[in-house]
Scaffold this motif. Structure first.
Motif: not given
Lengths: 279, 282, 333
Positions: C220-231
Motif C-alpha cells: 500500500x505504501x508503494x502504491x501511495x508513493x510510487x518510486x519512493x520505497x522498495x520492498x
C-alpha cells in the motif's frame, strides 16, 4: 440539600436560592469531576505502595515526566517573555494590523489541538515552510523534543498575553514618569519599575501556560515523534499504558500529573492573594 | 504635560524593535500554522475539499461534534450560573476551596480526563459490570464523549461569571428583593441582563473548546468511523489514512469555526468592553 | 436562556432520531492496516446483502493496534465482529470478558483466517543502507521502525519472525534468538501503538532506514508513493494469520447474528478473496492466490503452531508482563 443545612448558619445574605444553587453546584461537581478523579486516585492503591513507586520511577516514566514538565517550564518562560512584548505592543502602541493581532492571540485557544498538531508538524517538518529553512542550518524541530516545545509555546501563548494585557492597561504611568524624572533611561524604567510591578501577573500567566503545556496531548503527538526516553510526553505514556491493559500504571502517572496540577492551582490562588495585597 | 508624555513614550528604535519582535513571533507561531492549514487543504483546488467535507463520514463527525457540544455547553452554562450565584451572593466556609475545585479541570491533562471515565465506566471499572448487565453504554458511545467534553469545558462559564458578578456587587438584586420581587424574577430581570454579555462570552469559549477537544475524547471514543469519531478525531483518522487533503480540509473547516469564534469574541470585547472589564482571565 | 433550552431540546430530538434509524448495523473492530481492505469488503458485502435480502446493512469499522482494540472491546466497545491481527488478542477477549467461547477459532475454516500475510521490509528507494536480511537490521547505525508488540499485532508477528530467523540460522538456539531480538529492538527509535502509526512515522515523518511491515501495508505504501520505497523479502519470515470471529454476546444483544454470520462467511467467498488479493492480502483460495502470485513471493515461513507452540504459549513466553520482550527491551540504551 444537606449542604444548605451545614452552611445555613454562616449565611447572612438575604438572597434566595442558596440551597438550590450550591446544591446543584456540589452535585454536578461531585458527579462529573470529583468521583471520577477519586477513581483515579484510588486506582494505584489497588497496587502496593512499592508497586506504585516502581510504576512512576521506571526510567521511561521519569523521562516522560521530565520532558513534559521541563518543556512546559521552558515554554512558559518563552511565552512570558514574548507575551510581555506582545502585550506591551498591544497596550502601548498604535500600528496597522493591531486589531488583527489582538484577535489572533486567542487562536490557540479556539483552534482544536489536533488541527494545531497537523499544522505545526507540516510547518516545522524538514519539508515545511519553516522547517526547510531551519534544516539548512542543521536544526530539526518536528519529530524531536523541540517539536514538543514549539507545540507548548503555541498553546500557552494566549494565557500569558491575556493575563498581562489588562494589568498593563491598568498600570498607571506615574511611576514610569517618576523614574524618568529621576534620570532613568527608558529601558531602565521598564526593567526596574514596570517589570517588578507586573511580577504577580507575569507569574500567573506563566503558571497558566505551564499548566496547559504539561497536560497537552493533541497537538504534541503529531509533532513530537514520540520516541521513548526522548520525545515521549507523559500524557502519551498514559495512553500507551492504557492500551497495554496496564490500568494501574496509567493511573499512577495520572495521579502524579493530577497532584502537580493541584499544587499549581494552589500556587495560582496564592499568587492572586499576593497580587491583591500588593495593590 | 507634553514632556511627561514623552517620558513614558518609548524611543522610536525600541518601538520598532518591539513591534518587529511581536510580529515575527505571532507570525511564526500563530499566523503561519493557520495559513498552512488552508494552503494544504487547497493544494489540489476546491473540488477535493468539497468532496472531503461532504463525505458521509465527515458529515457524521460534524453531527456528532455539534451534538456533543449542544449537550455539554448548556449543562455547563447552567452549572456556571448556579456556581457563580452560590459563590458570589453568599458567604460560606470552604468557598475558596470550592473555587479551586471548579478550576481543577482546566489544569488536568485531557488524557487524564478521559482516563478517569474509563476507570469509572469501563468493564473493569467501578460501575462496569452493572452497566454491562443493564446494557447501558457509556464508554465508546455518545454519553462518554459528552462526559469527556463536559469535563474539559467544565470551568469556562463559571470562570467568566464569578469575577464579573463579584464586580457588580449585590446591591441591585437586594433592592429588587426588598421591593418584594421573587428570587427567580430577581435573577431573570436584574442579574441576567447585567451578566448576559459575560455569559455569552463564557458560552463562546466553552463551545469552542467543546468542538475542538481531542485528547479526552480520543480516550473514550472507540474511533468508529462515521459513528463515534468527532471532527478532531476524524482529522487524525484521515491523516493516518494517507488522505492529507481530506485531513486538512476537515481541519480547515475547524479552523474556520475557530476564526468565527475569534471574530465573535472580538466583537463582544469591542461592543461590551465595560461589562467585560472584570473578566481578566480565561 | 430560552436559546439554551431550545438547543437542549434539539439535541435530544437529534439523539432520538439517530436511535430510530432502522438499518442493520454491524461494527467490525479491526487491527490497524485494514482500513482500506474493510472499506472495500464492507461496500461489496452490503451490495450483495441488499441484492439478496433487500435490507440495507451499514458496516462500520474501528481501526487501531490489535491489542489496543482488544482492550477496547473488553472495556465495552460494542464489536459485532472482531478481525484482529492474531489469535491471542481474540483469546484475551474470550478469557477476560467472556464475550465469545474459548473454542472460537474452530468455528470457521482454516483457523478462522480467510486470508494470511507475512512480514517484509520496506526500505527507502535504491536501498541506501543495503538491507537484505534480518542480520542487517542489528548492525550499528541502522534505525528500524516497528510498532510496540504490546499493543500491535503486526509487531508481534515481526518480533517472532526475527526470533525464528535467529533460531533457525546455522548454530542458532533460543539464547541466540533472545540476544538477536534484543539487539534488534535496541535499533528501534520509536514504538508506535499500531502498524499504521509506524508506516506514517517511516513514510511521512521520514524516520528510520527500514520498516518491519505487514506485506499488505508495504504494498500500500508503494502504491501511495510510487518510486519512493522498495520492498525487501528476507530469507525467512512468518506465516501471519489474522483471524476473524463473531462476538456472540454482542450480536445476541444487537439481534444481528444472521448478518454478522453472513459477513464472516462472505470473507471466504470468491468475490471477497479477489478483493483481499487486490488489497495485497494473501487469499486462502488457491486459484486466486495463483492468479496474483507475482505479488506474493514464496519464501520460507515459520508458523505459530509448529515453531512457537501456538499463540497461548508464545504470548505467555514473549509478550506477557515480565516476559522475554519486557526483559530485552531497554529503550534508548
Amino acid at each position: 440539600m444537606t449542604a444548605a443545612t451545614i452552611f445555613s448558619r454562616s449565611t447572612r445574605s438575604r438572597f434566595p436560592g442558596f440551597g438550590l444553587s450550591l446544591g446543584f453546584t456540589l452535585f454536578y461537581l461531585t458527579g462529573i469531576v470529583l468521583v471520577p478523579l477519586l477513581a483515579l486516585v484510588l486506582r494505584p492503591f489497588s497496587l502496593h505502595l512499592e508497586d506504585f513507586w516502581a510504576a512512576v520511577s521506571a526510567p521511561r516514566v521519569l523521562a516522560a515526566l521530565r520532558l513534559s514538565f521541563g518543556m512546559a517550564l521552558a515554554a512558559a518562560a518563552i511565552d512570558t517573555l514574548f507575551g510581555f512584548v506582545v502585550a506591551w505592543v498591544l497596550v502601548r502602541y498604535r500600528f496597522p494590523g493591531k486589531r488583527l493581532m489582538d484577535a489572533l492571540i486567542d487562536l490557540p485557544f479556539a483552534l482544536p489541538t489536533a488541527v494545531a498538531g497537523i499544522a505545526l508538524s507540516t510547518l516545522y517538518a524538514p519539508t515545511g515552510w519553516v522547517g526547510s529553512v531551519l534544516a539548512q542550518h542543521g536544526i530539526k524541530v518536528a519529530y524531536t523534543p523541540w517539536g514538543v516545545l514549539v507545540a507548548m509555546i503555541f498553546i500557552g501563548l494566549p494565557f500569558t498575553v491575556r493575563t498581562l494585557q489588562p494589568v498593563l492597561q491598568d498600570l498607571g504611568r506615574d511611576l514610569e514618569e517618576a523614574a524618568a524624572t529621576l534620570g532613568a533611561t527608558r529601558p531602565q524604567a521598564i526593567l526596574r519599575v514596570v517589570v517588578p510591578m507586573m511580577l504577580p501577573a507575569l507569574l500567573t500567566g506563566a503558571a497558566l501556560a505551564f499548566a496547559r503545556g504539561v497536560g497537552e496531548y493533541g497537538s504534541i503527538i503529531f509533532i513530537a515523534g514520540n520516541l521513548p526516553m526522548k520525545s515521549e510526553i507523559a500524557p502519551l505514556l498514559i495512553v500507551t499504558k492504557l492500551e497495554q491493559f496496564d490500568y494501574a500504571g496509567a493511573a499512577s502517572i495520572g495521579v502524579v500529573m493530577l497532584a502537580a496540577s493541584f499544587v499549581l492551582l494552589l500556587a495560582l490562588n496564592g499568587l492572586q492573594v499576593w497580587a491583591a495585597k500588593r495593590r | 504635560m507634553k514632556k511627561n508624555r514623552a517620558a513614558t513614550d518609548d524611543p522610536p528604535l525600541l518601538r520598532y524593535l518591539l513591534c518587529g519582535i511581536a510580529f515575527v513571533f505571532i507570525g511564526l507561531f500563530l499566523a503561519l500554522p493557520l495559513l498552512v492549514v488552508f494552503s494544504e487543504a487547497l493544494a489540489m483546488g476546491l473540488g477535493p475539499v468539497w468532496a472531503a467535507v461532504t463525505d458521509p463520514d465527515t458529515l457524521a463527525a460534524i453531527r456528532l461534534s455539534l451534538l456533543a457540544a449542544a449537550i455539554a455547553v448548556p449543562l455547563n452554562t447552567v452549572f456556571g450560573i448556579a456556581a457563580s450565584w452560590a459563590i458570589v451572593k453568599f458567604d460560606f466556609p470552604g468557598k475558596a476551596f470550592l473555587v479551586t475545585l471548579i478550576d481543577l479541570p482546566f489544569s488536568v491533562s485531557p488524557v487524564v480526563a478521559g482516563l478517569i471515565y474509563v476507570l469509572v465506566f469501563g468493564r473493569q471499572g467501578w460501575f462496569g459490570s452493572w452497566l454491562t448487565d443493564h446494557d447501558i453504554h457509556i464508554l465508546f458511545a455518545l454519553p462518554g464523549i459528552v462526559l469527556a467534553t463536559i469535563f474539559v469545558t467544565f470551568p469556562f462559564v463559571a470562570r467568566e461569571l464569578i469575577p464579573l458578578m463579584s464586580d457588580q456587587g449585590r446591591e441591585e438584586e437586594e433592592a429588587a428583593l426588598s421591593l418584594g420581587a421573587s428570587g427567580f424574577a430577581t435573577f431573570w430581570r436584574v442579574t441576567l441582563p447585567n451578566i448576559k454579555w459575560g455569559l455569552l462570552y463564557g458560552v463562546l469559549l466553552c463551545n469552542a473548546r467543546a468542538l475542538g477537544e481531542f485528547g479526552a475524547v480520543s480516550v473514550v471514543s472507540g474511533h468508529i468511523r462515521g459513528q463515534t469519531n468527532t471532527m478532531p478525531l476524524h482529522v487524525e483518522l484521515l491523516y493516518n489514512n494517507y488522505d492529507y487533503v481530506g485531513a486538512f480540509s476537515v481541519a480547515a473547516l475547524l479552523a474556520l469555526l475557530a476564526l468565527l469564534t475569534l471574530a465573535l469574541k472580538s466583537f463582544l470585547e469591542w461592543r461590551y468592553a465595560d461589562e467585560l472589564a472584570a473578566v481578566h482571565r480565561h | 436562556m430560552r436559546r439554551v433550552f431550545l438547543l437542549a431540546a434539539a439535541a435530544l430530538a437529534m439523539a432520538a432520531s439517530m436511535a430510530n434509524a432502522a438499518e442493520i448495523k454491524l461494527l467490525n473492530v479491526s487491527y490497524d492496516p485494514t482500513r482500506e481492505l474493510y472499506k472495500d469488503l464492507g461496500a461489496a458485502f452490503a451490495k450483495q446483502w441488499k441484492a439478496k435480502t433487500g435490507d440495507a446493512v451499514i458496516l462500520s469499522t474501528s481501526n487501531g493496534g490489535s491489542g489496543a482494540q482488544a482492550r477496547a472491546v473488553i472495556d465495552g466497545l460494542q464489536a459485532d465482529v472482531v478481525t484482529l491481527a492474531l489469535a491471542a488478542d481474540i483469546d484475551a477477549i474470550s478469557a477476560k470478558a467472556k464475550l465469545l467461547p474459548a473454542g472460537w477459532q474452530k468455528r470457521l475454516p482454516q483457523n478462522s483466517t480467510p486470508y494470511t500475510s507475512t512480514i517484509v521490509f520496506l526500505v527507502r528507494k535504491a536501498n541506501p543502507k543495503r538491507i537484505k536480511d534480518w542480520s542487517d537490521l542489528v548492525k550499528p547505525g541502522i534505525q528500524v521502525i516497528t510498532p510496540n508488540p504490546k499493543t500491535s499485532g503486526g509487531a508481534r508477528w515481526a518480533y517472532l519472525a526475527g526470533w525464528s530467523f535467529a533460531e533457525k540460522s546455522p548454530g542458532g538456539n533460543s539464547d541466540k534468538a533472545k540476544a538477536f531480538v534484543g539487539a534488534l529492538y535496541r535499533n528501534v527509535p520509536v514504538l508506535d501503538s499500531g502498524a499504521r502509526g509506524s508506516t506514517v512515522t517511516f513514510t511521512k515523518r521520514g524516520l528510520g532506514d527500514v520498516l518491519l511491515s505487514w506485506e499488505n501495508e508495504a504494498h500500500l505504501a508503494l502504491r501511495e508513493a510510487p518510486g519512493k520505497y522498495e520492498i525487501v523479502y528476507p530469507s525467512r519470515s512468518i506465516l501471519a494469520e489474522p483471524p476473524v470471529a463473531l462476538v456472540d454476546r454482542n450480536i445476541d444483544r444487537h439481534n444481528n447474528r444472521k448478518v454478522a454470520e453472513a459477513f464472516v462467511n462472505y470473507l471466504y467467498s470468491q468475490d471477497a478473496q479477489e478483493i483481499e488479493a487486490r488489497d495485497f492480502y494473501r487469499p486462502r483460495n488457491p486459484a486466486i492466490l495463483a492468479k496474483y502470485k507475482a505479488n506474493f513471493p514464496n519464501i520460507p515461513l515459520a508458523t505459530i503452531d509448529s515453531d512457537f507452540g501456538g499463540w497461548a504459549k508464545a504470548q505467555q513466553t514473549h509478550f506477557a508482563d515480565g516476559g522475554v520482550f519486557d526483559k530485552i527491551y531497554q529503550p534508548g540504551r
